[in-house]
Design a protein around this motif. Structure first.
Motif, PDB file in Angstrom:
ATOM      1  N   LEU A 100      24.766   1.085  -2.396  1.00 25.96           N
ATOM      2  CA  LEU A 100      24.509   2.493  -2.670  1.00 25.96           C
ATOM      3  C   LEU A 100      24.931   2.846  -4.093  1.00 25.96           C
ATOM      4  CD1 LEU A 100      23.741   5.362  -1.839  1.00 25.96           C
ATOM      5  CD2 LEU A 100      26.020   5.630  -0.874  1.00 25.96           C
ATOM      6  N   ARG A 102      22.634   1.145  -6.611  1.00 29.94           N
ATOM      7  CA  ARG A 102      21.322   1.792  -6.650  1.00 29.94           C
ATOM      8  C   ARG A 102      21.381   3.115  -7.387  1.00 29.94           C
ATOM      9  NH1 ARG A 102      16.201   0.188  -6.805  1.00 29.94           N
ATOM     10  NH2 ARG A 102      14.801   1.763  -5.980  1.00 29.94           N
ATOM     11  N   GLU A 104      16.382  16.514   5.381  1.00 26.68           N
ATOM     12  CA  GLU A 104      15.894  15.488   4.461  1.00 26.68           C
ATOM     13  C   GLU A 104      16.955  15.070   3.453  1.00 26.68           C
ATOM     14  OE1 GLU A 104      12.198  16.636   2.724  1.00 26.68           O
ATOM     15  OE2 GLU A 104      11.144  16.726   4.633  1.00 26.68           O
ATOM     16  N   ASN A 105      18.184  15.485   3.678  1.00 30.48           N
ATOM     17  CA  ASN A 105      19.301  15.112   2.815  1.00 30.48           C
ATOM     18  C   ASN A 105      19.883  13.805   3.347  1.00 30.48           C
ATOM     19  OD1 ASN A 105      21.884  14.851   1.582  1.00 30.48           O
ATOM     20  ND2 ASN A 105      21.915  17.042   1.151  1.00 30.48           N
ATOM     21  N   VAL A 106      19.539  12.708   2.682  1.00 30.65           N
ATOM     22  CA  VAL A 106      19.923  11.386   3.184  1.00 30.65           C
ATOM     23  C   VAL A 106      21.433  11.239   3.286  1.00 30.65           C
ATOM     24  CG1 VAL A 106      19.843   8.905   2.707  1.00 30.65           C
ATOM     25  CG2 VAL A 106      17.790  10.309   2.401  1.00 30.65           C
ATOM     26  N   ILE A 144      16.196   8.033   8.351  1.00 30.02           N
ATOM     27  CA  ILE A 144      16.760   7.762   7.030  1.00 30.02           C
ATOM     28  C   ILE A 144      15.915   6.723   6.302  1.00 30.02           C
ATOM     29  CG2 ILE A 144      18.743   6.780   5.803  1.00 30.02           C
ATOM     30  CD1 ILE A 144      20.529   7.974   7.995  1.00 30.02           C
ATOM     31  N   GLU A 145      15.533   5.664   7.011  1.00 30.66           N
ATOM     32  CA  GLU A 145      14.742   4.603   6.392  1.00 30.66           C
ATOM     33  C   GLU A 145      13.371   5.116   5.950  1.00 30.66           C
ATOM     34  OE1 GLU A 145      12.117   1.071   6.133  1.00 30.66           O
ATOM     35  OE2 GLU A 145      12.030   2.568   7.734  1.00 30.66           O
ATOM     36  N   LYS A 146      12.828   6.067   6.683  1.00 29.65           N
ATOM     37  CA  LYS A 146      11.544   6.657   6.305  1.00 29.65           C
ATOM     38  C   LYS A 146      11.687   7.498   5.049  1.00 29.65           C
ATOM     39  CE  LYS A 146       7.693   9.372   8.147  1.00 29.65           C
ATOM     40  NZ  LYS A 146       7.151  10.109   9.343  1.00 29.65           N
ATOM     41  N   LEU A 147      12.791   8.251   4.955  1.00 28.02           N
ATOM     42  CA  LEU A 147      13.034   9.094   3.779  1.00 28.02           C
ATOM     43  C   LEU A 147      13.425   8.275   2.558  1.00 28.02           C
ATOM     44  CD1 LEU A 147      15.087  11.961   5.492  1.00 28.02           C
ATOM     45  CD2 LEU A 147      12.806  12.201   4.477  1.00 28.02           C
ATOM     46  N   ALA A 148      14.202   7.208   2.800  1.00 26.95           N
ATOM     47  CA  ALA A 148      14.710   6.361   1.711  1.00 26.95           C
ATOM     48  C   ALA A 148      14.569   4.908   2.138  1.00 26.95           C
ATOM     49  CB  ALA A 148      16.166   6.707   1.403  1.00 26.95           C
ATOM     50  N   GLU A 170      14.868   2.111   0.880  1.00 25.85           N
ATOM     51  CA  GLU A 170      15.845   1.129   0.425  1.00 25.85           C
ATOM     52  C   GLU A 170      17.273   1.571   0.732  1.00 25.85           C
ATOM     53  OE1 GLU A 170      15.122   0.163  -3.666  1.00 25.85           O
ATOM     54  OE2 GLU A 170      13.377  -1.051  -3.179  1.00 25.85           O
ATOM     55  N   ASN A 171      17.433   2.452   1.692  1.00 28.27           N
ATOM     56  CA  ASN A 171      18.774   2.880   2.065  1.00 28.27           C
ATOM     57  C   ASN A 171      19.495   1.762   2.793  1.00 28.27           C
ATOM     58  OD1 ASN A 171      20.665   4.235   4.302  1.00 28.27           O
ATOM     59  ND2 ASN A 171      20.634   5.508   2.479  1.00 28.27           N
TER      60      ASN A 171
END
Length: 205
Positions: free
Chosen positions: A11, A14, A114-116, A149-153, A155-156
């Protein structure tokens, strides 16, 4: 998050990489994060914390709990202050009141869908409130949150790690391999989490 959390190193790496590539001043950016309408709900100040440090343990615990309860009471008058709910969740976590921490982070997540970062906090609180036993599957709500979370980000690191674990537990080894293979290059070469992940990948049939 704990310093041993597997997602911290990727994290941070990135964030630094994206900031550098896009000429983003992270310190300045943090100051521009929008707050809820109305005056923000404040938690304990540094002066409060310093005062608590000089008290006997019983009095210190009572003072901290009183401040946290006060924060929760003030949030009832400002229920849209998602940052206040995050502070309350973190405070409850410090007090090891994990069920209450999950509830607070859940309210923050509902306000910031939508706040990861908030969603990751909520996921961690879910695990702390209801830690799965060895070999036990993750709760469906937790898996759904990781998928969001994976859909929003995509590479999270948090989502990739836990979705890989979930897939392995379900016997979906190729899915687990896909998630973890995607996660591996996001980890620094010298990160202890990278060795752990490499061992997990090697152990897949």
């Amino acid at each position: 998050s704990k310093e041993t959390a597997p997602w911290l190193a990727p994290l941070r790496t990135r964030m630094d990489k994206v900031a550098k590539e896009n000429s983003i001043d992270l310190a300045a950016l943090r100051k521009t994060v929008p707050v809820a309408k109305g005056p923000p709900v404040k938690g304990p100040t540094q002066k409060d914390i310093a005062a608590a440090g000089s008290m006997p343990p019983e009095q210190r615990a009572a003072m901290i709990r009183s401040m946290v309860d006060g924060l929760e009471a003030r949030l009832k008058a400002a229920p849209d202050d998602w940052q206040g709910w995050v502070r309350l969740g973190r405070s409850r976590r410090v007090l090891k009141e994990f069920a209450k921490a999950e509830e607070a982070f859940g309210k923050a997540a509902a306000l910031q869908p939508e706040n990861v970062a908030v969603l990751v906090d909520h996921g961690q609180a879910m695990l702390e409130a209801n830690p799965p036993k060895a070999g036990e599957a993750f709760a469906p709500e937790f898996v759904a949150l990781m998928q969001r979370i994976e859909k929003l980000a995509p590479e999270n690191a948090v989502a990739l790690w836990f979705l890989g674990l979930e897939a392995r537990q379900q016997g979906e080894t190729e899915t687990a391999r896909r998630y973890w293979t995607k996660l591996l290059p996001l980890l620094p070469e010298d990160a202890p989490q990278r060795k752990q992940l490499e061992a997990q990948l090697k152990a897949l049939p």
